[in-house]
Design a protein around this motif. Sequence first.
Motif, short mmCIF file in Angstrom:
data_model
loop_
_atom_site.label_atom_id
_atom_site.label_comp_id
_atom_site.label_asym_id
_atom_site.label_seq_id
_atom_site.Cartn_x
_atom_site.Cartn_y
_atom_site.Cartn_z
N PHE A 185 0.83 -1.20 0.00
CA PHE A 185 0.00 0.00 0.00
C PHE A 185 0.87 1.25 0.00
O PHE A 185 1.84 1.35 0.76
CB PHE A 185 -0.91 0.01 1.23
N VAL A 186 0.53 2.20 -0.87
CA VAL A 186 1.23 3.48 -0.93
C VAL A 186 0.26 4.57 -0.50
O VAL A 186 -0.80 4.74 -1.13
CB VAL A 186 1.76 3.77 -2.36
N GLN A 187 0.59 5.28 0.55
CA GLN A 187 -0.26 6.38 1.01
C GLN A 187 0.07 7.61 0.17
O GLN A 187 1.23 8.02 0.07
CB GLN A 187 0.01 6.68 2.48
N GLY A 188 -0.93 8.19 -0.46
CA GLY A 188 -0.64 9.37 -1.26
C GLY A 188 -1.83 9.88 -2.04
O GLY A 188 -2.97 9.46 -1.82
N GLU A 216 7.12 20.00 -13.49
CA GLU A 216 8.06 18.88 -13.59
C GLU A 216 7.37 17.55 -13.27
O GLU A 216 7.55 16.56 -14.00
CB GLU A 216 9.24 19.09 -12.64
N LEU A 217 6.58 17.52 -12.21
CA LEU A 217 5.88 16.29 -11.84
C LEU A 217 4.82 15.94 -12.88
O LEU A 217 4.59 14.77 -13.18
CB LEU A 217 5.24 16.43 -10.45
N ASP A 274 3.31 9.66 -3.50
CA ASP A 274 3.46 9.86 -2.06
C ASP A 274 3.89 11.30 -1.76
O ASP A 274 4.07 12.13 -2.67
CB ASP A 274 4.42 8.84 -1.45
N ASP A 275 4.07 11.59 -0.46
CA ASP A 275 4.36 12.96 -0.03
C ASP A 275 5.72 13.46 -0.51
O ASP A 275 5.97 14.66 -0.53
CB ASP A 275 4.30 13.05 1.51
N GLU A 276 6.60 12.54 -0.88
CA GLU A 276 7.93 12.91 -1.35
C GLU A 276 8.00 13.08 -2.86
O GLU A 276 9.07 13.32 -3.43
CB GLU A 276 8.96 11.88 -0.88
N GLY A 277 6.85 12.92 -3.53
CA GLY A 277 6.84 13.10 -4.97
C GLY A 277 7.18 11.85 -5.76
O GLY A 277 7.33 11.91 -6.99
N ASN A 278 7.28 10.70 -5.06
CA ASN A 278 7.52 9.44 -5.76
C ASN A 278 6.20 8.95 -6.35
O ASN A 278 5.21 8.81 -5.62
CB ASN A 278 8.08 8.38 -4.81
N MET A 279 6.16 8.71 -7.64
CA MET A 279 4.91 8.29 -8.28
C MET A 279 4.99 6.84 -8.73
O MET A 279 6.06 6.33 -9.09
CB MET A 279 4.57 9.21 -9.45
#
Length: 343
Positions: free
Chosen positions: A215-218, A265-266, A294-299
């Motif tokens: 699970f990825v919270q985001g 950029e994202l 996620d909160d760090e911008g990892n998609m």
Amino acid sequence: MNIVVLAGGNSTEREVSIVSGKGVCGALRERNHRAILLDAYFGREKMEEDLFPTEYDIEKEAAWMQEKSKLLKETMKTRKEFFGPYVLDICRAADIVFLALHGANGEDGKVQSVLDLMGIPYTGSGHLSSAMAMDKGITKMVFEAAGIPTPRGITLEKKTCTSKLSDYGMEFPVIVKPCCGGSSVGVCIAKDQKEYELALAEAFSYENEVVVEQFVQGREFSVAVVDGKAYPVIEIAPLEGFYDYKNKYQEGSCIETCPAEISVELTKEMQRYAEEGYKALHLEAYARLDFIMDDEGNMYCLEANTLPGMTPTSLIPQEAKVIGMSYPRLCEKLIEVSFNKYR
């Protein structure tokens, strides 16, 4: 053009398909096409002489299909064949079939295979890419091989799997979902062992294979890709829980923002991954790819939808609207790009 909008079917997403089909049929009629709505599973009670009339009552046909939905379970107990009376004959008479089917038997390459064998043009991806994209386990393997970020996960078979996550080197929380389901039917988040066992039972009630992923919270996003080109990113923010079946189709349960309020950029990175995922799965014409960040911008790319919802308020029409394309024009464009398969 004479167009069959093929909808209904016998999957768990039948009702959503009827709404999509009704919207598409009306939109194509606005563009002066002779479009008709046709139930793939129940077909027609008789073969009309004028299959593609100038005047046509879409509401009446949709109401008939919804009434037939009450007979679905009983009919499926005794009938083996998928296509209803006259369906293939009517499809053969059309210039193209707009596939407004969702879920099993409509989105998984089976209908596409039949239409391919009969030489009937249709919208969307071909049979092989449709089958690959429908299988979340295969999709995950393709994404990993292509270097497209996706949550770590495994595919479990009902007859061989254990209920111990540690056997697979995973830990809570996890997402459990049927391997080939759609519209998040049977999808559950499990935060502990009890929830995990209940989630497995729920997912296995639909299929014999399930996907379990970390699970990825985001934040949740979606990107349409039409003819290989990504459309604007849309963010989906459920007011409660995650983007499950209820939140997808219950009005007012989500806040949808397009273009998504993320950096340039994202946005470009997510659009690039959407285009790469589309290409890796050998998709054609159009698709929608879903992401979580996620909160760090990892998609992470979650899955690809080869026949996504096409109601006027669905995600792809919202993305098209941002670039100045009306819903009727979008429906027409999806037909135009689908013809590229046959050139």
